[in-house]
Design a protein around this motif. Structure first.
Motif, PDB file in Angstrom:
ATOM      1  N   UNK A 534       0.839  -1.211   0.000  1.00  0.00           N
ATOM      2  CA  UNK A 534       0.000   0.000   0.000  1.00  0.00           C
ATOM      3  C   UNK A 534       0.875   1.263   0.000  1.00  0.00           C
ATOM      4  N   UNK A 535       1.922   1.169   0.829  1.00  0.00           N
ATOM      5  CA  UNK A 535       2.836   2.312   0.954  1.00  0.00           C
ATOM      6  C   UNK A 535       3.489   2.631  -0.378  1.00  0.00           C
ATOM      7  N   UNK A 536       4.004   1.616  -1.039  1.00  0.00           N
ATOM      8  CA  UNK A 536       4.686   1.876  -2.318  1.00  0.00           C
ATOM      9  C   UNK A 536       3.698   2.427  -3.350  1.00  0.00           C
ATOM     10  N   UNK A 537       2.484   1.906  -3.278  1.00  0.00           N
ATOM     11  CA  UNK A 537       1.466   2.421  -4.208  1.00  0.00           C
ATOM     12  C   UNK A 537       1.228   3.920  -3.980  1.00  0.00           C
ATOM     13  N   UNK A 538       1.133   4.217  -2.693  1.00  0.00           N
ATOM     14  CA  UNK A 538       0.880   5.617  -2.365  1.00  0.00           C
ATOM     15  C   UNK A 538       2.007   6.513  -2.905  1.00  0.00           C
ATOM     16  N   UNK A 539       3.262   6.010  -2.715  1.00  0.00           N
ATOM     17  CA  UNK A 539       4.406   6.786  -3.210  1.00  0.00           C
ATOM     18  C   UNK A 539       4.303   7.029  -4.707  1.00  0.00           C
ATOM     19  N   UNK A 540       3.987   5.940  -5.392  1.00  0.00           N
ATOM     20  CA  UNK A 540       3.868   6.041  -6.860  1.00  0.00           C
ATOM     21  C   UNK A 540       2.802   7.071  -7.230  1.00  0.00           C
ATOM     22  N   UNK A 541       1.684   6.978  -6.477  1.00  0.00           N
ATOM     23  CA  UNK A 541       0.577   7.919  -6.758  1.00  0.00           C
ATOM     24  C   UNK A 541       1.047   9.356  -6.558  1.00  0.00           C
ATOM     25  N   UNK A 542       1.843   9.519  -5.497  1.00  0.00           N
ATOM     26  CA  UNK A 542       2.338  10.866  -5.226  1.00  0.00           C
ATOM     27  C   UNK A 542       3.215  11.374  -6.366  1.00  0.00           C
ATOM     28  N   UNK A 543       4.099  10.510  -6.810  1.00  0.00           N
ATOM     29  CA  UNK A 543       4.958  10.884  -7.932  1.00  0.00           C
ATOM     30  C   UNK A 543       4.125  11.298  -9.135  1.00  0.00           C
ATOM     31  N   UNK A 544       3.105  10.451  -9.374  1.00  0.00           N
ATOM     32  CA  UNK A 544       2.222  10.699 -10.513  1.00  0.00           C
ATOM     33  C   UNK A 544       1.587  12.107 -10.400  1.00  0.00           C
ATOM     34  N   UNK A 545       1.135  12.337  -9.190  1.00  0.00           N
ATOM     35  CA  UNK A 545       0.475  13.632  -8.956  1.00  0.00           C
ATOM     36  C   UNK A 545       1.439  14.774  -9.264  1.00  0.00           C
ATOM     37  N   UNK A 546       2.710  14.638  -8.756  1.00  0.00           N
ATOM     38  CA  UNK A 546       3.702  15.679  -9.007  1.00  0.00           C
ATOM     39  C   UNK A 546       3.926  15.887 -10.491  1.00  0.00           C
ATOM     40  N   UNK A 547       4.053  14.789 -11.153  1.00  0.00           N
ATOM     41  CA  UNK A 547       4.245  14.780 -12.599  1.00  0.00           C
ATOM     42  C   UNK A 547       3.133  15.583 -13.284  1.00  0.00           C
ATOM     43  N   UNK A 548       1.923  15.189 -12.884  1.00  0.00           N
ATOM     44  CA  UNK A 548       0.751  15.830 -13.492  1.00  0.00           C
ATOM     45  C   UNK A 548       0.752  17.338 -13.234  1.00  0.00           C
ATOM     46  N   UNK A 549       1.175  17.633 -12.011  1.00  0.00           N
ATOM     47  CA  UNK A 549       1.187  19.058 -11.656  1.00  0.00           C
ATOM     48  C   UNK A 549       2.114  19.823 -12.583  1.00  0.00           C
ATOM     49  N   UNK A 550       3.334  19.291 -12.778  1.00  0.00           N
ATOM     50  CA  UNK A 550       4.285  20.031 -13.635  1.00  0.00           C
ATOM     51  C   UNK A 550       3.757  20.112 -15.058  1.00  0.00           C
ATOM     52  N   UNK A 551       3.108  19.012 -15.491  1.00  0.00           N
ATOM     53  CA  UNK A 551       2.526  19.022 -16.843  1.00  0.00           C
ATOM     54  C   UNK A 551       1.470  20.130 -16.964  1.00  0.00           C
ATOM     55  N   UNK A 552       0.685  20.163 -15.892  1.00  0.00           N
ATOM     56  CA  UNK A 552      -0.382  21.165 -15.880  1.00  0.00           C
ATOM     57  C   UNK A 552       0.193  22.581 -16.012  1.00  0.00           C
ATOM     58  N   UNK A 553       1.282  22.796 -15.271  1.00  0.00           N
ATOM     59  CA  UNK A 553       1.911  24.124 -15.331  1.00  0.00           C
ATOM     60  C   UNK A 553       2.368  24.431 -16.742  1.00  0.00           C
ATOM     61  N   UNK A 554       3.008  23.411 -17.368  1.00  0.00           N
ATOM     62  CA  UNK A 554       3.482  23.595 -18.751  1.00  0.00           C
ATOM     63  C   UNK A 554       2.318  23.914 -19.681  1.00  0.00           C
ATOM     64  N   UNK A 555       1.257  23.125 -19.445  1.00  0.00           N
ATOM     65  CA  UNK A 555       0.081  23.321 -20.293  1.00  0.00           C
ATOM     66  C   UNK A 555      -0.463  24.747 -20.173  1.00  0.00           C
ATOM     67  N   UNK A 556      -0.476  25.180 -18.927  1.00  0.00           N
ATOM     68  CA  UNK A 556      -1.009  26.529 -18.700  1.00  0.00           C
ATOM     69  C   UNK A 556      -0.181  27.554 -19.463  1.00  0.00           C
TER      70      UNK A 556
END
Ligand code: ADP
Ligand code: MG
Length: 898
Positions: A534-556
């Motif tokens: 569960x912990x590793x999944x959560x970490x991965x999810x967090x990474x994903x979220x960060x990734x998405x955030x930076x993408x979002x910024x680029x998109x903006x």
């Protein structure tokens, strides 16, 4: 001078009043305050050094030898006053001369011994029976009073037989007549006038000495006052005597009257007369020395207020003693009062003691019997002491009392020999300072006690408050403790109960658990695994979220740039749409025209196929179709059809249609006329038929664009000849529509190319109208304008070459050059080409060269000759340039190699 020098035995040899001294000198020395200046100077030097205490040794009354260097010599001054004859004497002594003869101007008194012999005596002042009370005061007492005010002791004493005027001289109150006021009253007036009642004080004692007993005249019960002598200073004081402070003259007079009344009462009680007693008035004048104090404080500029208040005031204490002595006559002579001898001795004890002391002092005797009587003790300072003393001896004129008069004169003479040493009675007023400090101290003590009490009360109050607070706090605390204790107890019980229950439950479960323990361990392991997953999944999810955030910024970011791009594109699109719309409009217009034309062509063809002569067309359209030049037909066919038209319809009919009601009819009529006019052979006929007049009329009045257009296309020469250029010019000025302007410009441009019309065209403002239209800015209009200019230039050039025109170009005259220069390199090639040509034409004539140079056209010519895309124009420009001496000269001037 004395008549009998041998008899001149008055002891004046021992003092300054020698026979050689002038009267003036003597008068001065008596009247003024001779030693006053000296005293003042002396007093300055005595300040501080003197404690204000007398330094003469006790018994100095007789110690004429005991001179004190610190003092100022001051001899006893003596004046003699003669009483006028009384009424009784005037009668009794009527046949006798006075026993004395006064020479006031010489200050001498002659005493008749008998009818042929006199003794002469010199005094400090000789006051005749006419001397006023005022004058007596001034010469006898005033200098003494002034000294007292300056801080010295002073004595004024009257000596003489009873009835000679001692009391008159000293004690008259002058109530009926102020001129009668005696020395005492006048002295007090002067004193009160000089002192300041704020800082100084004047107080008075009034006493009587009778038979060696000193009585207080201000307090009759006080009849045995003792004399106190300070053995060190020799000062005499009467502590038992009443001392009354004097603040005004009136109260003083009242006091004197009171004293006099008491004296009368006492004498009645003692069965005596005032002439048997001595009266003493003592005036104490105490003055604070301010000037000195100020000088002192300025020397110590930093002295504080406290220091100031601690410094005692310097005071000067002068004492004036006025003595009205008992009658100096021998008691046995007047002893009809029945006194015993003892009494008589006692009565005169003081007086005889005074005489002895004066004698001793006058003779500088070693022993002066001061202590023999109370009077001499009281007067020790007045004779041989530190006081300024003035004695007035009173005598009567009667020869019957020659003996008494003689003894009085002798007393005065001896007294004149007594030297005093005047001393300033100055001292620091420690007493009043001590009083002041006492008061201050009392105040401070009171204040302290008050504060102490307040402080104690405050302490008590605080203590009570605090105790109350403490007890309340204790109570509260105890309550709270109890509450808390109960609460904990309850909680505790509950916990115990719960634990017990749990324990029971656990005991119960324990049995079951034992079985489960094994499987539980397994479960735990599984859970752990799950958890880590569960912990590793959560970490991965967090990474994903960060990734998405930076993408979002680029998109903006890219969205923002895209937005601006899209804005740009939208604008372009709008422009395109606008252009498209315009083109569509043009297309539809062209289509309409095409349709019209094809329709007309069909009509014409049909008509021609069908047509026969003699048939007049019924409607106008068919007429127009007939006259309209055929798009696809040959020129011959067209000409034929128009010829037909004339024949079929008749020109008159066509022209009448120009004035039809219906605007459409008029327009078509214009078109027909225009078409007809295209044929040169018809033009003359149209003009003759009045068609041109109608046409121009219509052109002038109509607002219809179509008519204008058609009119513009109609034969130029005809229009020109009938004032058409003016109309065209007006139209050019008024029209705004580019289409109309293009037509008008085109028409004018056509006229410009007509050699015959050059001058007329220009004269009617054609060139100006043409140039006026450039403001429209439409490229089509501009192209027509350029064409017109080129045409005009060409014709002009031709005319110049033929010699039919001289002078500079009318184009230049009408101001076309700036526009020509400006547009010679226009981006639109039709415009550029026309203007390039125009420039070449203008340049061919030297007459234009100067204007062209100043207008900048030379450079255009050079450019055309080098850059023009059309070779023929390029060549033309080059040829023109090289053949002009003016242009070549200008190029040379500018050092341009061409
Ligand atoms: P004494 O005090 O010496 O006994 P008084 O002063 O009582 O003498 O004077 C005796 C009388 O003489 C009084 O009636 C007084 O008015 C009068 N008398 C004294 N001296 C003068 C004077 N200078 N002028 C006028 N009257 C005088
Ligand atoms: Mg008297």
């Amino acid at each position: 001078m004395a008549s009998g020098g041998a008899n001149y035995r008055n002891g004046t040899q021992r003092n300054s009043l020698k026979g050689t001294t002038t009267a003036t000198d003597r008068q001065l020395s008596m009247n003024s305050n001779p030693s006053k200046a000296a005293l003042k100077n002396k007093s300055l030097s005595l300040v501080g050094a003197s404690s204000g205490l007398r330094k003469s040794s006790p018994g100095s009354l007789g110690g004429g030898t005991a001179k004190d260097d610190a003092g100022v010599p001051g001899r006893v001054r003596v004046a003699v006053r003669l009483r006028p004859r009384s009424a009784e004497e005037s009668v009794a002594d009527a046949d006798f001369a006075d026993c004395v003869e006064l020479q006031p101007e010489f200050k001498r008194l002659k005493l008749r011994k008998n009818n042929w012999d006199t003794d002469t005596y010199e005094f400090d002042e000789v006051l005749t029976e006419f001397a006023s009370q005022k004058r007596v005061y001034e010469v006898v007492a005033k200098p003494v009073v002034e000294s007292v005010l300056d801080g010295y002791n002073g004595t004024v004493m009257a000596y003489g037989q009873t009835g000679t005027g001692k009391t008159y001289t000293l004690g008259r109150l002058g109530e009926e007549d102020t001129a009668d006021r005696g020395i005492i009253v006048r002295a007090m007036e002067d004193i009160l006038a000089d002192v300041s009642l704020e800082s100084d004080s004047v107080s008075v004692s009034y006493l009587q000495l009778y038979m060696e007993s000193l009585q207080d005249l201000l307090d009759p019960t006080n009849d045995n006052i003792s004399i106190v002598e300070d053995p060190k200073s020799g000062d005499v004081s009467l502590p038992g005597a009443t001392l009354v402070e004097i603040r005004d003259q009136q109260s003083f007079l009242e006091l004197l009257q009171l004293g006099e009344a008491h004296r009368y009462a006492a004498n009645t009680r003692l069965n005596t007369e005032s002439s048997r007693s001595h009266a003493l008035l003592m005036v104490h004048v105490k003055r604070s020395v301010k000037g000195r104090e100020l000088a002192h404080s300025s020397q110590n500029g930093n002295s504080t207020n406290i220091a100031k208040s601690l410094r005692p005031t310097l005071v000067r204490k002068g004492k004036l003693v006025v003595v009205d002595l008992a009658g100096s006559e021998r008691i046995d002579k007047s002893g009809s009062e029945g006194h015993t001898l003892e009494e008589a001795k006692s009565i005169n004890l003081s007086l005889s003691a005074l005489g002895k002391c004066i004698n001793a002092l006058a003779e500088n005797s070693a022993h002066v019997p001061v202590r023999d009587s109370k009077l001499t003790r009281l007067l020790r300072d007045s004779f041989g002491g530190t006081a300024r003393t003035s004695l007035v001896i009173t005598i009567g004129p009667s020869p019957r009392h020659r003996g008494e008069t003689t003894s009085t004169i002798m007393f005065g003479q001896r007294a004149m020999k007594v030297e005093n040493m005047l001393k300033l009675k100055e001292e620091f007023d420690y007493k009043s300072l001590a009083r002041k400090l006492d008061i201050q101290l009392d105040k401070l003590i009171m204040e302290h006690e008050r504060k102490q009490k307040a402080f104690e009360e405050e302490i008590e109050r605080i203590t009570t408050d605090t105790q109350n607070q403490i007890s309340e706090a204790e109570r509260n605390y105890a309550d709270a403790m109890e509450k808390e204790r109960l609460k904990y107890q309850k909680d505790y019980m509950e916990s115990i109960k719960k634990l017990e229950e749990k324990w029971m439950m656990n005991q119960h479960k324990l049995g079951e658990r034992k079985d489960q323990t094994a499987s539980t361990a397994q479960e735990v392991a599984e859970l752990k695994k799950l958890l880590s997953k569960e912990t590793s999944l959560r970490k991965a999810a967090e990474e994903e979220v960060n990734n998405l955030k930076s993408q979002l910024a680029q998109l903006k970011m890219s969205e923002a740039s895209a937005n601006s791009e899209s804005l740009k594109l939208r604008k372009m699109l709008e422009d395109e749409a606008y252009r498209k719309e315009k083109l569509e409009g043009e297309i539809s217009m062209l289509q309409t025209q095409l349709l019209q034309l094809s329709f007309e062509a069909d009509e014409t063809r049909r008509r021609l196929d069908r047509g026969g002569p003699g048939k007049v067309p019924g409607d106008l359209d068919s007429l127009i179709s007939q006259v309209r030049p055929q798009v696809n037909d040959s020129v011959n066919e067209e000409k034929a059809s128009i010829a037909n038209l004339f024949e079929q319809v008749g020109l008159q009919k066509i022209l009448s249609l120009l004035e039809a009601e219906d605007a459409d009819v008029r327009i078509h009529a214009v078109k027909v006329v225009a078409n007809l006019a295209a044929e040169e052979s018809n033009q003359q006929k149209i003009v003759e038929a009045g068609g041109l007049t109608s046409l121009l009329l219509l052109l002038g009045s109509s607002e219809d664009e179509m008519i204008h257009r058609v009119a513009a296309e109609t034969n130029q020469e005809l229009i020109m000849s009938e004032g058409g250029i003016r109309l065209l010019s007006i139209t050019a000025a008024n029209a705004e529509d580019p289409q109309t302007l293009r037509m008008v410009a085109g028409a004018i441009a056509n006229l410009c190319g007509n050699d015959k019309l050059q001058n007329k065209l220009r004269g009617e403002g054609g060139i100006k109208a043409l140039l006026g239209m450039v403001k429209c800015g439409h490229p089509d209009v501009l192209a027509q304008v350029a064409r017109g200019i080129a045409n005009f230039a060409k014709c002009e050039s031709r005319a110049s070459a033929q010699g039919s025109k001289t002078g500079r170009s009318l184009l230049i005259e009408d101001g076309a050059l700036p526009w020509i220069v400006q547009n010679a390199n226009n981006d639109a090639s039709p415009i550029r080409r026309h203007i390039e040509l125009a420039v070449c034409h203008l340049a061919q004539h030297e007459v234009n060269a100067r204007d062209m140079i100043t207008g900048g056209a030379l450079w255009e010519l050079v450019r055309i000759s080098q850059d023009c895309s059309r070779e023929d124009i390029r060549t033309l420009a080059h040829r023109t340039l090289t053949s002009s001496p003016t242009f070549l000269a200008e190029l040379r001037r500018l050092r341009i190699d061409y």
